[in-house]
Design a protein around this motif. Structure first.
Motif, PDB file in Angstrom:
ATOM      1  N   UNK A 122       7.275  -0.147   4.150  1.00 14.01           N
ATOM      2  CA  UNK A 122       6.801   0.243   2.653  1.00 14.01           C
ATOM      3  C   UNK A 122       5.893  -0.899   2.172  1.00 14.01           C
ATOM      4  N   UNK A 123       6.578  -1.769   1.962  1.00 16.45           N
ATOM      5  CA  UNK A 123       5.885  -3.188   1.311  1.00 16.45           C
ATOM      6  C   UNK A 123       4.941  -3.803   2.123  1.00 16.45           C
ATOM      7  N   UNK A 124       5.231  -4.015   3.363  1.00 12.77           N
ATOM      8  CA  UNK A 124       4.472  -4.805   4.119  1.00 12.77           C
ATOM      9  C   UNK A 124       3.302  -4.019   4.571  1.00 12.77           C
ATOM     10  N   UNK A 125       3.321  -2.952   4.908  1.00 13.77           N
ATOM     11  CA  UNK A 125       2.022  -2.086   5.364  1.00 13.77           C
ATOM     12  C   UNK A 125       1.342  -2.147   3.818  1.00 13.77           C
ATOM     13  N   UNK A 126       1.984  -1.943   2.807  1.00 12.72           N
ATOM     14  CA  UNK A 126       1.011  -2.029   1.728  1.00 12.72           C
ATOM     15  C   UNK A 126       0.125  -2.950   1.224  1.00 12.72           C
ATOM     16  N   UNK A 127       0.951  -4.191   1.550  1.00  7.23           N
ATOM     17  CA  UNK A 127       0.266  -5.517   1.342  1.00  7.23           C
ATOM     18  C   UNK A 127      -0.801  -5.904   2.292  1.00  7.23           C
ATOM     19  N   UNK A 128      -0.390  -5.538   3.571  1.00  9.13           N
ATOM     20  CA  UNK A 128      -1.443  -5.766   4.473  1.00  9.13           C
ATOM     21  C   UNK A 128      -2.795  -4.817   4.225  1.00  9.13           C
ATOM     22  N   UNK A 129      -2.596  -3.325   3.900  1.00  9.04           N
ATOM     23  CA  UNK A 129      -3.748  -2.627   3.385  1.00  9.04           C
ATOM     24  C   UNK A 129      -4.336  -3.096   2.170  1.00  9.04           C
ATOM     25  N   UNK A 130      -3.728  -3.763   1.149  1.00  8.60           N
ATOM     26  CA  UNK A 130      -4.323  -4.059   0.161  1.00  8.60           C
ATOM     27  C   UNK A 130      -5.242  -5.243   0.265  1.00  8.60           C
ATOM     28  N   UNK A 131      -4.770  -6.192   1.053  1.00  5.43           N
ATOM     29  CA  UNK A 131      -5.561  -7.374   1.159  1.00  5.43           C
ATOM     30  C   UNK A 131      -6.742  -7.136   2.332  1.00  5.43           C
ATOM     31  N   UNK A 132      -6.321  -6.237   3.265  1.00 10.13           N
ATOM     32  CA  UNK A 132      -7.469  -5.730   4.185  1.00 10.13           C
ATOM     33  C   UNK A 132      -8.646  -4.992   3.405  1.00 10.13           C
ATOM     34  N   UNK A 133      -8.215  -4.081   2.415  1.00  9.04           N
ATOM     35  CA  UNK A 133      -9.037  -3.392   1.666  1.00  9.04           C
ATOM     36  C   UNK A 133     -10.023  -4.592   0.855  1.00  9.04           C
ATOM     37  N   UNK A 165       4.000 -12.810   5.612  1.00  8.93           N
ATOM     38  CA  UNK A 165       3.204 -13.914   6.178  1.00  8.93           C
ATOM     39  C   UNK A 165       2.580 -13.020   7.194  1.00  8.93           C
ATOM     40  N   UNK A 166       3.292 -12.095   8.035  1.00  6.07           N
ATOM     41  CA  UNK A 166       2.728 -11.294   9.039  1.00  6.07           C
ATOM     42  C   UNK A 166       1.569 -10.221   8.396  1.00  6.07           C
ATOM     43  N   UNK A 167       2.135  -9.587   7.030  1.00  9.72           N
ATOM     44  CA  UNK A 167       1.039  -8.733   6.344  1.00  9.72           C
ATOM     45  C   UNK A 167       0.025  -9.565   5.801  1.00  9.72           C
ATOM     46  N   UNK A 168       0.125 -10.968   5.496  1.00 16.37           N
ATOM     47  CA  UNK A 168      -0.958 -11.469   4.656  1.00 16.37           C
ATOM     48  C   UNK A 168      -1.969 -11.824   5.834  1.00 16.37           C
ATOM     49  N   UNK A 169      -1.254 -12.418   6.854  1.00 12.95           N
ATOM     50  CA  UNK A 169      -2.151 -12.737   8.070  1.00 12.95           C
ATOM     51  C   UNK A 169      -2.961 -11.541   8.862  1.00 12.95           C
ATOM     52  N   UNK A 170      -2.494 -10.511   8.821  1.00 13.27           N
ATOM     53  CA  UNK A 170      -3.340  -9.526   9.328  1.00 13.27           C
ATOM     54  C   UNK A 170      -4.215  -8.908   8.432  1.00 13.27           C
ATOM     55  N   UNK A 171      -3.785  -8.872   7.163  1.00 14.73           N
ATOM     56  CA  UNK A 171      -4.562  -8.428   5.982  1.00 14.73           C
ATOM     57  C   UNK A 171      -5.967  -9.138   6.104  1.00 14.73           C
TER      58      UNK A 171
END
Lengths: 248, 252
Positions: B102-113, B205-211
């Motif tokens: 829930x949170x990890x994917x949304x953080x990654x999506x937000x940073x990615x966007x 960390x992973x969400x931030x890196x991939x984002x």
């Protein structure tokens, strides 16, 4: 609240539609084969890795708990029963939800916002029949196979953990597995996989398919996320009720 | 060979990234307002899925455990097994998996966007360090929110286990509570919460890196979100196993 109820009604209607199309028409074969390969073969690497750690974990963790009352020799039984009946089917389904389900939702949502689904309709091809039905069949058929595979890998990993790391007696581990795990248990696990696979597929397809064109790229992301989360929660909750029905 | 080089490159970039995050997390300024806002959002978004995912696990442990323990007439011991299993293993691991989903994917999506829209570069132009402003709050929020959610799921897991053991399974309530309180030590609780923090760190960390390393378009954002979930689940199971072995070796 109203939006949630509306979404739920839409979901129930989608289930009805999907069931009708799934069982009244033969799905297009080429799409079915592609999806089956993607869902089954594509998940093998991830599932293998996760099941190895889950199996090792099951041994190591329950060893700690059983040791407190001197029951560590029962580990084989626990690892086998807990694993085959509960852990591996649920893991296969959740992994499937995170990988396959997300893919399904993303691809369908992408087709929706790039107007490919409308294009199908214009060509008088029923998109539910052409896109959704083969995906539902593919995941439903692939998941029991993945469950069976996870059973084998997981049991081997539990054995490796118990015998090589914790120094338990290999003969007693094997004999406990043979005594406690019946064909019915394995069959139940596969049956659970079948049910959960269909649920994951139908949830993912619903989230992907019901994206509106105006949601744009953000809608694709939201649909993917919802597919993963709803799929995982649904698997775990449904697993409880199935276990309750079967073993309770 | 090419593949090997590329994975080595990713690994190196990841290490550099972790170093950056660590430096930004310990030196001021830390954007506490952003962190609190993010924690609020994450906790609100995660609380329902996390509870729904962990509560049934306690029930399943009771359901299957009663049968096994009955073979030895030890069904009174069920609660101590349930307690250790929930507190130490299933509540942290599953709560973290759901936080990742829930949170990890949304953080990654937000940073990615943000990255795709060029907002990350805009931050850098304004001499705001993107790692400091965008990634570190997410990491801190995950590290704090995951254990808090785990406390809730501990309670829910034990309660659902109790429902399936006492009213439905026919175990004496007094025996259940006695074994639960006698066998569970504070150490079990802290181990569980500590694991949750570690998993939360991994998620952030992973969400931030991939984002931050997302590709060009909208489809890549979805891919980054999905990759975050899958790689965090792998990481959680791997770390869980390593921690279990270490604790077993330490005799805890």
């Amino acid at each position: 609240m109203v939006a949630a109820i509306r979404k739920l009604i839409e979901f129930v209607r989608f289930i009805g539609l999907a069931l009708r199309i799934q069982f009244t028409k033969i799905p297009p074969r080429d799409v079915l084969v592609t999806q089956l390969v993607d869902a089954g073969w594509g998940s093998l690497a991830l599932l293998t890795m996760l099941t190895i750690f889950a199996g090792l974990n099951l041994s190591v963790q329950s060893y700690g708990s059983f040791e407190r009352f001197g029951g560590q020799d029962l580990l084989g039984m626990f690892a086998a029963v807990g694993g085959v009946r509960e852990l591996y089917p649920v893991m296969a389904a959740v992994v499937c939800g995170a990988r396959i389900g997300a893919n399904l939702a993303a691809s369908l949502a992408n087709m929706r916002i790039s107007e490919q689904i409308e294009a199908l309709e214009v060509m008088a091809v029923d998109p539910v029949h052409y896109l959704v039905a083969p995906r539902l069949w593919a995941v439903t058929l692939a998941l029991p196979l993945l469950c069976g595979y996870a059973d084998v890998v997981g049991l081997a990993a539990s054995y490796a953990g118990a015998v090589w790391q914790l120094g338990l007696d290999p003969g007693s581990f094997i004999s406990q597995v043979q005594e406690q795990v019946s064909l019915a248990d394995i069959g139940t696990g596969l049956f659970k996989g079948l049910i959960m696979g269909w649920l994951v597929a139908v949830i993912s397809c619903f989230h992907g398919y019901s994206v509106a064109k105006r949601d744009g790229a953000e809608g694709v992301g939201i649909a993917t996320n919802l597919a993963i989360v709803h799929g995982a929660v649904m698997c775990i909750v449904v697993n409880l009720f199935l276990s309750w029905l079967i073993y309770g | 060979m090419d593949k090997l080089l590329r994975s080595l490159q990713t690994l190196g970039a990841l290490v550099v990234f972790i170093g950056q995050v660590a430096r930004s997390a310990v030196t001021p300024p830390i954007y506490w307002g952003e962190t609190l806002r993010l924690m609020n959002v994450l906790a609100k978004r995660c609380i329902v899925p996390v509870s729904l995912a962990v509560a049934p696990v306690g029930a399943v442990i009771s359901l299957q455990g009663i049968e096994i323990f009955k073979l030895f007439g030890a069904e009174r011991m069920l609660s101590s097994f349930l307690g250790t299993a929930i507190f130490r293993e299933y509540s942290p691991a599953l709560a973290s998996v759901m936080v990742a989903a829930q949170a990890g994917s949304s953080i990654a999506a937000r940073i990615g966007t943000m990255k795709v829209r060029g907002q990350i570069d805009a931050l850098a132009v304004m001499s705001v360090d993107p790692v400091r402003y965008v990634v570190v709050p997410g990491v801190i929020a995950c590290v704090i929110v995951a254990p808090l959610l785990s406390v809730l799921t501990n309670i829910l897991g034990i309660f659902s286990g109790w429902v399936f053991a006492v009213p439905l399974g026919g175990i004496d309530h007094g025996a259940f509570m006695e074994h639960l309180t006698a066998q569970i030590t504070p150490a079990d609780l802290w181990i569980g919460l500590g694991k949750c923090s570690v998993f939360g760190l991994g998620i952030g960390l992973i969400a931030g890196y991939l984002g931050l390393n997302v590709g060009k378009g909208a489809a890549d954002v979805g891919k980054a979100a999905n990759d975050t979930v899958v790689s965090t689940i792998v990481l959680i199971l791997l770390v869980d196993y390593a921690v279990s072995m270490a604790l077993l070796g330490a005799g805890l």
